[in-house]
Design an enzyme around this catalytic site. Structure first.
Site, PDB file in Angstrom:
ATOM      1  N   PRO A  29       0.839  -1.204   0.000  1.00 33.43           N
ATOM      2  CA  PRO A  29       0.000   0.000   0.000  1.00 33.43           C
ATOM      3  C   PRO A  29       0.872   1.252   0.000  1.00 33.43           C
ATOM      4  O   PRO A  29       1.849   1.317   0.744  1.00 33.43           O
ATOM      5  CB  PRO A  29      -0.773  -0.116   1.316  1.00 33.43           C
ATOM      6  CG  PRO A  29      -0.772  -1.567   1.648  1.00 33.43           C
ATOM      7  CD  PRO A  29       0.538  -2.093   1.140  1.00 33.43           C
ATOM      8  N   GLU A 104      -6.094  -1.384   1.753  1.00 30.96           N
ATOM      9  CA  GLU A 104      -5.505  -1.077   3.053  1.00 30.96           C
ATOM     10  C   GLU A 104      -6.536  -0.330   3.911  1.00 30.96           C
ATOM     11  O   GLU A 104      -6.579   0.909   3.919  1.00 30.96           O
ATOM     12  CB  GLU A 104      -4.251  -0.221   2.866  1.00 30.96           C
ATOM     13  CG  GLU A 104      -3.524   0.033   4.167  1.00 30.96           C
ATOM     14  CD  GLU A 104      -2.385   1.036   4.008  1.00 30.96           C
ATOM     15  OE1 GLU A 104      -1.324   0.797   4.595  1.00 30.96           O
ATOM     16  OE2 GLU A 104      -2.548   2.061   3.314  1.00 30.96           O
ATOM     17  N   TYR A 175      -1.275   4.779  13.896  1.00 35.79           N
ATOM     18  CA  TYR A 175      -2.718   4.881  13.692  1.00 35.79           C
ATOM     19  C   TYR A 175      -3.447   4.116  14.805  1.00 35.79           C
ATOM     20  O   TYR A 175      -2.828   3.690  15.767  1.00 35.79           O
ATOM     21  CB  TYR A 175      -3.082   4.381  12.289  1.00 35.79           C
ATOM     22  CG  TYR A 175      -2.514   5.277  11.191  1.00 35.79           C
ATOM     23  CD1 TYR A 175      -2.695   6.661  11.235  1.00 35.79           C
ATOM     24  CD2 TYR A 175      -1.762   4.759  10.151  1.00 35.79           C
ATOM     25  CE1 TYR A 175      -2.152   7.489  10.258  1.00 35.79           C
ATOM     26  CE2 TYR A 175      -1.223   5.588   9.167  1.00 35.79           C
ATOM     27  CZ  TYR A 175      -1.421   6.955   9.227  1.00 35.79           C
ATOM     28  OH  TYR A 175      -0.892   7.778   8.273  1.00 35.79           O
ATOM     29  N   ARG A 299      13.266  -0.426  -1.066  1.00 34.82           N
ATOM     30  CA  ARG A 299      13.573   0.252  -2.338  1.00 34.82           C
ATOM     31  C   ARG A 299      14.367  -0.676  -3.256  1.00 34.82           C
ATOM     32  O   ARG A 299      15.435  -0.334  -3.738  1.00 34.82           O
ATOM     33  CB  ARG A 299      14.279   1.586  -2.097  1.00 34.82           C
ATOM     34  CG  ARG A 299      14.028   2.584  -3.243  1.00 34.82           C
ATOM     35  CD  ARG A 299      14.316   4.025  -2.846  1.00 34.82           C
ATOM     36  NE  ARG A 299      15.610   4.181  -2.242  1.00 34.82           N
ATOM     37  CZ  ARG A 299      16.763   4.182  -2.880  1.00 34.82           C
ATOM     38  NH1 ARG A 299      16.777   4.074  -4.186  1.00 34.82           N
ATOM     39  NH2 ARG A 299      17.895   4.323  -2.235  1.00 34.82           N
TER      40      ARG A 299
END
Ligand code: ADP
Ligand code: SF4
Length: 689
Positions: A29, A104, A175, A299
């Site tokens: 996500p 997500e 969150y 990455r």
């Protein structure tokens, strides 16, 4: 071409609960700031990644309820039945290419301000929003906890109806679940606080209830962080006792663990500070705790590194956000044995900057990102040429190289001339500065492509003058000749150059430093550019034995690099190197031995003894050649020149991303009629319910 059998392991299917991904390429996500207002744009962008071979393609943050409203940051929405059809657009696009679609599901807890919905944020505690607006969350009581769990379940059912295959429970990045999970944050006295078992309760219940609701057809993934959130001396520590204990309690409950680390700016660190596969030390223990598949990021652009991660048991699925943005066709290119064609992410975080600025995703390496639907641009396909006209491009920076490459791919005969012996313009020069080496990939990718195009001739070491251009007989001339840094204080703060700079031989610009024309002694950098150049210059000067005073007109150094999540690391690095910061001051004068500064608030003067001044303010287009040519209309017509244009920094000095985009757009639209109309499709808002 066939793929290298060494990479076969990357193309093995992996079972994730009730679904199976066709390969190990997993777009985790990531935000795109297209949000609920741009469903077609989002669907086409995500669908392109599926077309490019990613086995799983996820949404970004998808809000489950109005108490989780992230505006002004645009997010995907799954609030009620009306959102089912909208979100199905993306699932359908992803399925068209045989990939799995993941959603997500997200509740922001205290991190959101709910500026749009005006609902109270809900969290384990009452804490100020992370925005930081002066808004605090309401403490979730038992009925709130029950409601949040139900919202998750309802949203999961809607996601399943939209066609999604993987449903996330998002339990990191502070969150809603994190203040419950963390022993440092949770001070509740009910059964959701205290022991590890209690703190994990809400997450466990949510996973179980989501699985009960949709687990027959959908996998349930949990996004979790591997570290304990301890940062020492600017570095995330590998300590993870608490996380290990919590994960141990629910190890095999989710169908997939999506593992990151607690700090965004480290997890998606820019290449200036964080290299490929940097999360390995943090996440390597996870697979020993669970029997379920694990995905993480790093990455990853090198297929060898990907294979190594899988073979050594670090992860089962190769997670990617940025590499999938820079090259949506990365998996296909490996599959077809075309690794050299991968457009590698340079780690500049310009993509994130667009999210930060609340505008649709864009990318330095991939100019088609965000243009898939509105302009119908495809990252690997471009229309064939419409004529046999030939094109001369002067200047092989990112703009000139991208234009030459894209026109070449269209079949046009192009001649690209460059003063320097190496192609690449500013990226080649800047990538030799401290921390910027990976930016070289902008030039590397395009050089590789240009070598394959027999219809594009490149002439490095060839400086063109107006008379050369007039002699060449090319009907179309494109000037991509770049820009220079200014020696004065005209920039963001000053609308006119006002500083009295009398010792011109002791005033330098980044162009001087790049050429090796270095000052000595104590050097004052006057930064009114506010991005990376001032800090990179400071580091270069220190490498060369200078002492550095860093003056900025704003309240913090390199402030725009907040947008690329580089600010804190930049600041820490320069502080460690001994840079003296002077904030909110304007330069008034420099006479070769001292600089006079004015405080922006009080006007109070400050005098500092310095040996040299390095101005990082603003750039001037290098357009003298253009003006020389346009001033000779008769000569142009005699030479058969039908069009003469400027692109990139030579027209409007800007970011590397903008220069690449300018080159690409020129190539796409070169033979289109010029119109005054809006040339891209817009998502239409319809009135009524
Ligand atoms: P952009 O970002 O717009 O691509 P750059 O500054 O990176 O701009 O690149 C411009 C390139 O143009 C530089 O490499 C420079 O050497 C080259 N250049 C400038 N003037 C000429 C010229 N007259 N002939 C050939 N090359 C030129
Ligand atoms: Fe990578 Fe930069 Fe593109 Fe982001 S903008 S995907 S960091 S190249």
């Amino acid at each position: 071409m066939a793929r290298d059998p060494y990479f076969d392991i990357l193309f093995e299917p992996v079972k994730i609960g009730p679904v199976t991904t066709k390969n190990r390429f997993y777009q985790v996500p990531h935000s795109c700031s297209m949000g609920a207002a741009m469903p077609n744009t989002t669907a086409a962008m995500r669908g392109m990644k599926a077309e490019g071979g990613w086995g799983v393609v996820n949404t970004g943050l998808c809000s489950i309820h109005p108490t989780s409203d992230d505006l002004p940051y645009p997010y995907t929405r799954n609030w009620d039945e009306d959102d089912i059809k909208v979100n199905a657009l993306m699932a359908d696009k992803v399925h068209e290419h045989g990939a799995l679609a993941g959603m997500e599901l997200w509740h922001g807890g205290h991190q959101v301000s709910n500026l749009y919905s005006r609902e109270n944020p809900l969290a384990a505690y009452s804490r100020t929003s992370a925005t930081p607006d002066p808004i605090q969350s309401a403490i979730m009581d038992k009925s709130d906890i029950k409601r949040v769990r139900q919202w998750y379940v309802d949203a999961a059912i809607r996601a399943k109806t939209s066609g999604f295959d993987i449903i996330y429970v998002y339990a990191t990045h502070n969150y809603v679940f994190v203040p419950f999970l963390s022993s440092k944050q949770n001070n509740r006295s009910d059964e959701y606080g205290g022991s590890t078992k209690n703190r994990v309760r809400l997450l466990r219940e949510t996973i179980e209830e989501t699985k009960n609701a949709v687990g027959d057809r959908c996998a349930v993934a949990v996004r979790f962080c591997a570290d304990d959130g301890i940062i020492v001396d600017g570095k995330v520590q590998v300590e993870a006792e608490e996380q290990k204990e919590m994960m141990g309690l629910i190890a095999d409950l989710p169908d997939l663990w999506d593992i990151g680390i607690s700090s965004w700016s480290h997890e998606m660190g820019s290449s200036r500070f964080v290299k490929e596969a940097a999360l390995e030390d943090y996440i390597s223990y996870v697979k020993s705790i669970t029997s379920k598949p694990v995905v993480s990021v790093g990455r990853f652009t090198s297929p060898n590194t990907m294979v190594s991660q899988v073979k050594r048991g670090i992860m089962d699925l190769i997670g990617a956000a940025r590499p999938s943005i820079a090259d949506p066709f990365l998996p296909k290119k490996i599959e077809e044995g075309r690794e050299e064609d991968i457009r590698e992410c340079i780690g500049c975080n310009m993509c994130f900057a667009h999210n930060w600025r609340c505008v649709p995703l864009s990318c330095t390496q991939n100019p088609t990102m965000g243009e898939e639907w509105r302009r119908n641009w495809h990252p690997e396909k471009i229309d064939p040429k419409k004529s046999d006209d030939t094109i001369l491009i002067v200047g092989a920076g990112p703009a000139g190289m991208e234009a030459a490459m894209s026109l070449g791919k269209r079949g046009y005969h192009v001649l690209l001339s460059e003063t320097e012996r190496e192609l690449g313009g500013r990226v080649i020069k800047e990538s030799k500065l401290p921390t910027l080496s990976e930016w070289n990939r902008v030039a590397e990718y395009r050089s590789t492509q240009l070598k394959k195009l027999t219809n594009v001739e490149t002439y490095p070491g060839s400086h063109l003058k107006a008379e050369d251009i007039l002699e060449f007989n090319f009907p179309h001339v494109v000037l991509a000749t770049g820009a220079f840094w200014r020696y004065d204080d005209f920039g963001f703060w000053n609308a006119q150059p006002t500083a009295k700079l009398t010792a011109k031989d002791k005033v330098f610009t980044p162009d001087d430093i790049i050429k090796g024309n270095m000052p000595t002694g104590r050097v004052m950098i006057f930064d009114d550019d506010h991005y990376y150049m001032g800090s990179v210059m400071a580091e270069k000067l220190i490498e060369n034995g200078c002492q550095v005073d860093f003056v900025t007109t704003l309240n913090s150094s390199a402030s725009w690099s907040e947008c690329t999540a580089e600010h804190d690391m930049t600041q820490a690095r320069l502080m460690k190197l001994g840079v003296n910061f002077i904030m909110a001051k304007t330069l008034k004068a420099f006479d070769g031995s001292k600089a006079i500064l004015d405080c922006n608030y009080t006007g109070q003067k400050q005098e500092i003894a310095v040996d040299a001044l390095l101005m990082v303010t603003c750039r001037i287009p290098n357009d003298a050649l253009y003006h020389e040519l346009v001033s000779q209309p008769e000569a142009l017509s005699k030479a058969g020149i039908k069009s003469l244009v400027r692109i990139g920094d030579c027209l409007a000095p800007s970011t590397i991303a903008r220069a690449v985009y300018a080159g690409h757009k020129f190539a796409r639209e070169f033979d289109e009629p010029i119109s005054g109309e809006v040339t891209f499709k817009r998502e239409k808002q319809f009135l009524g319910i």
